[in-house]
Design an enzyme around this catalytic site. Sequence first.
Site, PDB file in Angstrom:
ATOM      1  N   GLY A 176      -3.323  -6.599   3.424  1.00 22.61           N
ATOM      2  CA  GLY A 176      -3.878  -7.731   2.810  1.00 22.61           C
ATOM      3  C   GLY A 176      -4.863  -7.622   2.134  1.00 22.61           C
ATOM      4  O   GLY A 176      -5.631  -8.500   1.892  1.00 22.61           O
ATOM      5  N   TYR A 180      -3.762  -6.921  -4.081  1.00 22.14           N
ATOM      6  CA  TYR A 180      -2.448  -6.925  -3.921  1.00 22.14           C
ATOM      7  C   TYR A 180      -1.806  -8.483  -3.392  1.00 22.14           C
ATOM      8  O   TYR A 180      -2.578  -9.386  -3.356  1.00 22.14           O
ATOM      9  CB  TYR A 180      -1.914  -5.684  -3.005  1.00 22.14           C
ATOM     10  CG  TYR A 180      -2.093  -4.377  -3.541  1.00 22.14           C
ATOM     11  CD1 TYR A 180      -1.446  -3.829  -4.836  1.00 22.14           C
ATOM     12  CD2 TYR A 180      -2.725  -3.751  -2.712  1.00 22.14           C
ATOM     13  CE1 TYR A 180      -1.955  -2.817  -5.443  1.00 22.14           C
ATOM     14  CE2 TYR A 180      -3.301  -2.313  -3.634  1.00 22.14           C
ATOM     15  CZ  TYR A 180      -2.619  -2.061  -4.890  1.00 22.14           C
ATOM     16  OH  TYR A 180      -2.982  -0.748  -5.310  1.00 22.14           O
ATOM     17  N   GLY A 298     -16.424   4.857   2.335  1.00 18.24           N
ATOM     18  CA  GLY A 298     -17.375   6.108   2.106  1.00 18.24           C
ATOM     19  C   GLY A 298     -18.285   6.341   3.271  1.00 18.24           C
ATOM     20  O   GLY A 298     -19.370   7.042   2.839  1.00 18.24           O
TER      21      GLY A 298
END
Length: 350
Positions: A176, A180, A298
């Site tokens: 989700g 997209y 990250g």
Amino acid sequence: MNHSTLFQEYRLNHLFTLKNKIIMAPMTRAKASAELVSTPEMADYYARRADAGLIITEGTVISPGALGCFNVPGIFNKTQIQHWQKVTDKVHQKNGLIFLQIWHVGRVSHPAFLRGELPIGPSASTMVGKVYRTENLTYGQSRAVTQEEIKHLIDAYADAARNAISAGFDGVEIHGANGYLIDQFLHYHTNQREDDYGGTPENMTRFALEVVKACGETLGYERVGLRLSPGAYLNQIIGDIKDAQVFQYLLMQLNKYPIAYLHTGNFDDSKTFAELNQMTMSQFLRSHYQGTLIGCGGYTPSTAIDAISNSAFDCVAFGRAFIANPDLVQRIYHQNELRPYDASLLDNLY
């Protein structure tokens, strides 16, 4: 660093206890066959990483109309199910736990993938730029999906979830995030509808919640995770200060469902967003969601340990570090140096 923080078991729910808090993030590798079928190389790739507390696979399209990239896997026909079974068998032989990420790209596509049809989105829109992993395709127009098509899409998500279990997966993660299809409904920039699926937080979250409910009722909510990116940063979605209200309402509703987890969809979770009141995505999700949160974006082992110790989230997902280090879990455990990620590593599955 107290590495034991990452290596404590984590009870996800009554079905699953993770053997550690290290998650393999979903990453598009585009190494499936032209027929969107997983390969033996993919089975070996995931099995090598079965030491993770949980593997979340690459995005896997729920139907032919969900496609936006060549050579990504699908989960909508018998052949795809049979070949995914070979992947899950290998992971389970190594005592791994694996969820399938189910995916519809929405407007982030091109007629070349869709038998000449326009991509769909909540509203008609236009994207620009080169299509991901192609030489000469450029994004363009999409059309607004109809309410009748939305009903079929919800059924397709539920069918994909059912197929995933048939293929031996332990559960599914609903994609989700990242601009997209589901994410497109959650942002004012891409959702300009004036019907039951647009205009207010209650309406804009309706599609996401209907998909979660359909998959939860199909599999049991304990086998369903969800990835969200409340900050706009990918696939040309522009943030709106009103987006925070949409996601706050969504998270309030999600607290009512016993889903397995929520997962931050971001490449850099140190970034703050104006539309999230200058919070990072994980901070925003944590402040409104009461269940298990997987942080991603990250992190290093050191920063992940700090974040978990400070209750920023419960488990951490690594992406590129897992590409560069199939033995990432063991390297972290033994405090060995990690092999640095390099884009050339994307050429092959290892």
